[in-house]
Each structure stands twice: as C-alpha cells, then as structure tokens.
Design a protein around this motif. Structure first.
Motif, short mmCIF file in Angstrom:
data_model
loop_
_atom_site.label_atom_id
_atom_site.label_comp_id
_atom_site.label_asym_id
_atom_site.label_seq_id
_atom_site.Cartn_x
_atom_site.Cartn_y
_atom_site.Cartn_z
N GLN A 57 -2.64 -21.82 19.25
CA GLN A 57 -1.90 -22.40 20.36
C GLN A 57 -1.54 -21.32 21.37
O GLN A 57 -2.40 -20.65 21.92
N SER A 58 -0.26 -21.09 21.61
CA SER A 58 0.13 -20.10 22.63
C SER A 58 0.43 -18.73 22.03
O SER A 58 0.86 -17.82 22.73
N GLY A 59 0.20 -18.57 20.73
CA GLY A 59 0.50 -17.30 20.08
C GLY A 59 -0.56 -16.91 19.07
O GLY A 59 -1.75 -17.23 19.25
N HIS A 60 -0.16 -16.25 18.02
CA HIS A 60 -1.07 -15.80 16.99
C HIS A 60 -0.46 -16.02 15.61
O HIS A 60 0.76 -16.04 15.44
N ILE A 61 -1.34 -16.17 14.63
CA ILE A 61 -0.93 -16.20 13.22
C ILE A 61 -1.49 -14.94 12.56
O ILE A 61 -2.66 -14.59 12.73
N ILE A 62 -0.64 -14.24 11.83
CA ILE A 62 -1.08 -13.04 11.11
C ILE A 62 -1.24 -13.38 9.63
O ILE A 62 -0.28 -13.83 8.98
N ILE A 63 -2.44 -13.21 9.13
CA ILE A 63 -2.74 -13.46 7.72
C ILE A 63 -2.76 -12.12 6.98
O ILE A 63 -3.44 -11.18 7.40
N ILE A 64 -2.01 -12.02 5.90
CA ILE A 64 -1.96 -10.80 5.10
C ILE A 64 -2.55 -11.09 3.72
O ILE A 64 -2.07 -11.99 3.01
N ARG A 65 -3.59 -10.37 3.38
CA ARG A 65 -4.21 -10.52 2.06
C ARG A 65 -3.72 -9.41 1.15
O ARG A 65 -3.92 -8.23 1.43
N ILE A 66 -3.05 -9.79 0.07
CA ILE A 66 -2.52 -8.82 -0.88
C ILE A 66 -3.38 -8.86 -2.14
O ILE A 66 -3.35 -9.85 -2.88
N PRO A 67 -4.17 -7.84 -2.40
CA PRO A 67 -5.02 -7.85 -3.59
C PRO A 67 -4.20 -7.69 -4.86
O PRO A 67 -3.05 -7.25 -4.83
N ARG A 68 -4.79 -8.06 -5.97
CA ARG A 68 -4.12 -7.90 -7.25
C ARG A 68 -3.85 -6.41 -7.49
O ARG A 68 -4.70 -5.56 -7.26
N SER A 69 -2.64 -6.10 -7.94
CA SER A 69 -2.28 -4.71 -8.22
C SER A 69 -2.35 -4.44 -9.72
O SER A 69 -1.92 -5.27 -10.54
N TYR A 70 -2.91 -3.28 -10.06
CA TYR A 70 -2.95 -2.85 -11.46
C TYR A 70 -1.96 -1.71 -11.70
O TYR A 70 -2.06 -0.98 -12.68
N HIS A 71 -0.99 -1.57 -10.76
CA HIS A 71 -0.02 -0.49 -10.86
C HIS A 71 1.37 -1.01 -10.55
O HIS A 71 2.16 -0.37 -9.86
N SER A 72 1.68 -2.20 -11.03
CA SER A 72 2.98 -2.81 -10.79
C SER A 72 4.01 -2.26 -11.78
O SER A 72 3.64 -1.63 -12.79
N PRO A 73 5.32 -2.48 -11.47
CA PRO A 73 5.86 -3.23 -10.34
C PRO A 73 5.99 -2.36 -9.09
O PRO A 73 6.00 -1.14 -9.17
N HIS A 74 6.09 -3.02 -7.94
CA HIS A 74 6.24 -2.32 -6.66
C HIS A 74 7.65 -2.58 -6.13
O HIS A 74 8.09 -3.72 -6.05
N GLN A 75 8.29 -1.50 -5.77
CA GLN A 75 9.67 -1.60 -5.27
C GLN A 75 9.68 -1.67 -3.76
O GLN A 75 8.97 -0.92 -3.09
N ILE A 76 10.47 -2.60 -3.22
CA ILE A 76 10.69 -2.65 -1.78
C ILE A 76 11.75 -1.62 -1.43
O ILE A 76 12.88 -1.67 -1.92
N SER A 77 11.37 -0.65 -0.60
CA SER A 77 12.30 0.44 -0.25
C SER A 77 12.42 0.55 1.26
O SER A 77 12.40 1.63 1.83
#
Length: 289
Positions: A28-48
């Motif tokens: 439409q009048s803007g954009h959609i951002i698609i983020i592909r997050i692959p499977r991680s084999y080094h979890s867990p990931h901390q949000i910092s």
C-alpha cells in the motif's frame, strides 16, 4: 528501518544469531519488513538491548519468559552439542592415528587434520544432498601444496568418489587404492574431514648425512586459510548454513622440526615433545571469513 533492525539484532542478542535475513516488501503506502530467523543450535539467546537483559521463549500464542528449569535445560542442550562435536572430532583423530582412514595415507609423515562441523551436525533431520557435490567439487579439493595452482583444480576434481560415509576426494593420480598425500571426506551430516601429510624429509642443516622431518608453518597457514574459505563456501552451496565449527589438529609431530618454512634457519625451530597438538575450536560465522 531495515538496517536499524539488523543492527539491533547484531548488537542486542547474546550470543548472536547468525544468518538472520530481512526483506522489505512494498505494501500500500508503506512497506512490510519480513525477518527470517533460522533455527539456532546455540541457544538460549539473551536480549541485551537498552539494559533489557532477559530471555524469552517463542510459542504458538506469543512469547514468555522461561523459568529456571527451562533455562537449565536450554543451557545443558548447548553443552551437550559441544560435547558431541568434541567426541566426534576425537573419534576421527583416533582413527587417523590408528591408520583407519578412508584411503591409505602416508603414515611416515606428520599430519594436519582439519575438521569443519556445522551447527546442524547433531540434527537428525539435516542430511546432506550428496548429488549437489558434483557441481561444487572445486570447493572440496584436498589440502596439498599443488592446490595453490588453480589451473590444477579440474584435475583434482576428477579424483573423487562416493563411499559409505559420504563423498571422498583424494590426491594420487594413480588411483584411490594407492598411497595418498591428502584426502577430503565429506560426511552425510555435513561435517568435513580434511587430512594431509605435511612433514618433509630434508638434509639436516649441520649434518647433510642425516635427514630431519620438517613442518612448515607457512604451509600450514596456507592450508588453513584455503580450507576455512573454500570448504565453508562449499557447504553453503550444498545448503549447510553457517556457523561452522573448525577444529585444527597436528598429529604424529613428536621430534619433528617446526619452522616457518623448509629453508628457515634451525635456530628458530621448535621441536615438540607431544605426539599430538589439538587446538581450541573456532567458529566460522560466515562462509567468506
């Protein structure tokens, strides 16, 4: 906005998630951002990000913060992966030392063994499509001082065949059943074993009637640089994504003479007393690193 989100993901997650992909689609009048997050084999990931140091688990109905038991399970799973990688590497080294290699190797020489192990190594649902190797052989040529000459690439590509473990490249033009200076074994799990005889018998610098077994660190550096780039790139062509664990081992090196190159003065040489040297693993986050 897309670049900003990518920067937040790189700097705001510990450990970093590799191969995060974004795509901007007009809508439409803007954009959609698609983020592909692959499977991680080094979890867990901390949000910092912005002093927000927390863990989250995704679920079908959103996200939630895990309890202590869930976090313990996630951390133990990562430790189990590291243990499996090292156990497999050590098992392969034992086979090389006991001369149970897929082809006959020159066993009178010191050996450089390079193992590349993708993070998907322990995933039973991830198996290599070996048919794709046929069109990507140039990335998997064995360690050999002749591979530096790119004109010989096609020559070595023809010296390969399917075997029980996956697909193997060898160096002796007289055939796979002859003694080899080097080989590359690609496993169905996506792991790679690249092995080469690296020592060279040359006259002793102070007594020309004697021979000494010399290892060149320049040659080792060339081999490692070649493998970390070409092999990881080859795996990406076969659908195995980064990151990849790389392990480097020097085997049967006791009493060898380690120099910068074969002509270097012996006063700057190192004579190891260990039979094997197994170095700390490193992570290749991107196939071109």
């Amino acid at each position: 906005e897309r670049l900003r989100l990518e920067q937040i993901a790189r700097s705001g997650l510990k450990p970093q998630i590799f191969n995060l992909q974004t795509r901007q689609i007009p809508y439409q009048s803007g954009h959609i951002i698609i983020i592909r997050i692959p499977r991680s084999y080094h979890s867990p990931h901390q949000i910092s990000f912005n002093n927000h140091n927390r863990y989250y688990i995704r679920a079908n109905n959103g996200k939630y913060e895990p309890d202590v038991n869930s976090l313990r399970y996630l951390f133990n799973s990562t430790m189990q992966f590291e243990h499996q990688v090292r156990s497999w590497r050590n098992e392969r080294i034992d086979k090389i030392n006991s001369k149970r290699t897929p082809v006959i190797l020159d066993s009178n020489r010191a050996i450089l063994a390079i193992h590349l192990i993708p993070y998907s190594f322990t995933d039973p649902n991830t198996r290599l499509d070996l048919t794709k190797i046929e069109s990507n052989k140039k990335h998997f040529i064995p360690q050999n001082d002749r591979i530096i000459d790119k004109d010989l690439t096609h020559y070595y590509c023809d010296q390969s065949f399917y075997n029980f473990d996956g697909y193997l490249f060898y160096t002796n033009h007289k055939g796979k059943n002859k003694m080899q200076r080097a080989y590359t074994q690609i496993f169905r799990s996506g792991a790679i074993e690249s092995v080469s005889s690296i020592s060279k018998e040359i006259p002793h610098q102070t007594d020309s009637t004697k021979l000494e077994s010399v290892i060149s660190t320049d040659l080792i550096q060339n081999f490692i640089t070649h493998c970390s780039h070409d092999y990881a790139t080859g795996l990406s062509k076969l659908g195995i994504t980064a990151p990849v664990v790389m392990s480097i081992s020097l085997l049967a090196i006791k009493n060898c003479v380690i120099r910068k190159n074969y002509s270097c003065n012996s006063t700057s040489a190192l004579i190891p007393q260990e039979e094997n040297l197994i170095f700390t693993e490193i992570i290749l986050p991107h196939p071109h690193i």
